[in-house]
Scaffold this motif. Structure first.
Motif, mmCIF file in Angstrom:
data_model
loop_
_atom_site.group_PDB
_atom_site.id
_atom_site.type_symbol
_atom_site.label_atom_id
_atom_site.label_comp_id
_atom_site.label_asym_id
_atom_site.label_seq_id
_atom_site.Cartn_x
_atom_site.Cartn_y
_atom_site.Cartn_z
ATOM 1 N N GLY A 67 0.440 1.363 -8.606
ATOM 2 C CA GLY A 67 0.703 -0.034 -8.918
ATOM 3 C C GLY A 67 0.073 -0.472 -10.229
ATOM 4 N N LEU A 89 4.638 -5.327 -4.119
ATOM 5 C CA LEU A 89 4.052 -4.383 -3.172
ATOM 6 C C LEU A 89 4.487 -4.705 -1.751
ATOM 7 C CD1 LEU A 89 1.889 -3.624 -5.556
ATOM 8 C CD2 LEU A 89 0.466 -2.998 -3.602
ATOM 9 N N ALA A 268 5.454 -0.967 -8.400
ATOM 10 C CA ALA A 268 4.779 -1.693 -7.322
ATOM 11 C C ALA A 268 5.431 -1.405 -5.971
ATOM 12 C CB ALA A 268 4.814 -3.195 -7.616
ATOM 13 N N GLY A 272 3.680 0.106 -2.739
ATOM 14 C CA GLY A 272 3.742 -0.533 -1.432
ATOM 15 C C GLY A 272 4.148 0.419 -0.331
#
Length: 405
Positions: A67, A89, A268, A272
């Motif tokens: 991220g 995320l 991102a 996640g």
């Protein structure tokens, strides 16, 4: 007709190509490359020695590294301030859980549902979903900059929090939802089947996920490095430094800003997915404004505009509170959580604040700049001193006429 930025990139590549034309020089790995390979090898053997809690912390670090690299491409290399990283995320984590999950068999039909897709397909779709949402927001990101873009992106976090708490059929509501176990071509990333032992060490869920996370981190790192070395990287940096000058040089500023936002959101989303696999259950409270601020702290402490710096900052920001929470009882000035004193989490936030202010004032390049300075000093110390210049022969000295009285 090629644009000026392409000509400039080709000129830079050409100037470096003459130095790298020698086969011996091309085959010889550099010291930074050897250090990166050594780090990967060391990380690869850690599951043989670390406990499950430390492995979970390491997987959290890997998710944060992915991220942080994505946010650094957007903020550090393109100059766009974003506070929406926590939103993307959440989309990646909940998207994977929805695509791979199934509806629980509960009387009355309550609970979070899912599509029961293969986990590999679910992970890819979750990343693509975050990219699609980033693309929908790209008209805003391509027209705004600075604090205005930061405030506009912050709205995504508030909207995401509202959806996560209220769309119970998709997110599970306040209690969250479980994350299905990852399955890659029949190999289950779980502790049950198939049983796996390496050097008499049982490889459970965290040990197996460790290598999946390591592969994702290496791929994310290599892709970002190659992107920044090419023409898109030069164009992104020109947009960051001066949008007007970049436009004059032939760079499509809006297209590059929108593309950077989409790419950052996909990073991102991948982070996640790994985050959800690490903790097996996701809740809405995790993906708030605090998480976005933590990612900003990662890239500032690590060094804006550097891929390696983003990785270093992510490890520091994530590992410090986790390690302090596990071993904080041995630190005399840390209090137990909930006692009213300075606990591990509060102390870590103090350290982040001091580190951010210190780096911004004394070393804007972050940990990456400090590392480069140390590497240069070590390189100069190990390099032999150049031989002294030979004195010029007396016959070569020009005759100086005598001055008249």
């Amino acid at each position: 007709m090629s644009s000026d930025v392409e000509v400039a990139a080709d000129a830079r590549a050409g100037s470096g190509g003459s130095r790298a034309s020698s086969p011996a020089r091309r085959r010889r790995p550099t010291v930074p490359t050897l250090l990166r390979v050594l780090v990967v090898l060391v990380v690869a053997v850690l599951p043989l020695y670390l406990t499950s809690s430390l492995l979970q912390t390491g997987l959290f670090c890997m998710s944060a590294i992915i991220g942080a690299i994505g946010l650094n491409l957007l903020t550090g290399n393109t100059g766009q301030l974003s506070l929406a990283h926590a939103f993307f995320l959440a989309v990646g984590a909940y998207g994977y859980a929805f695509f791979a999950g199934t509806a629980p068999k509960i009387a009355g039909g309550s609970g979070a549902s899912g599509l029961a897709l293969p986990t590999v397909v679910a992970a890819v779709l979750a990343v693509l979903l975050t990219g699609a949402l980033g693309l929908l927001f790209s008209p805003v990101s391509s027209r705004l900059r600075g604090i205005y873009l930061g405030i506009a992106s912050l709205a995504l976090v508030f909207v995401g929090q509202h959806v996560l708490f209220n769309a119970e059929s998709f997110t599970g509501g306040f209690n969250g939802r479980s994350v299905p176990t990852f399955n890659l071509f029949g190999f289950v990333f779980d502790a049950t089947e198939p049983q796996l032992y390496i050097l008499n060490v049982p490889f459970g869920r965290f040990e197996r996920l460790w290598y999946l996370g390591l592969v994702l981190v290496v791929l994310s790192y290599v892709f970002a490095k190659n992107l920044l070395r090419g023409r898109p990287g030069w164009a992104m940096q020109m947009v960051r430094d001066n949008e007007i000058a970049a436009a004059v040089m032939g760079v499509d500023v809006r297209r590059y800003k929108a593309s950077a936002f989409v790419l950052s959101s996909m990073y991102a989303g991948l982070a996640g997915v790994l985050f959800g696999l690490t903790f097996s259950r996701i809740v809405p409270d995790t993906f708030g404004v605090d998480l976005s601020i933590q990612f900003l702290a990662m890239i500032i402490i690590g060094g804006l505009g550097t891929v390696g710096g983003a990785a270093l900052g992510a490890v520091l920001v994530v590992a410090l509170p986790q390690v302090l929470s596990q071993y904080g009882s041995s630190v005399p000035f840390l209090a137990a959580p909930g006692s009213g004193g300075v606990d591990a989490g509060s102390f870590a936030r103090y350290v982040y604040g001091i580190a951010i202010v210190g780096f911004l004032i004394f070393e804007a390049g972050g940990l990456a700049a400090i590392g480069r300075r140390i590497a240069e000093a070590v390189g100069r110390r190990g390099r032999p001193a150049p031989p002294p210049a030979a004195p010029a022969p007396a016959s070569a000295a020009p005759d100086v006429p005598a001055s008249s009285p």
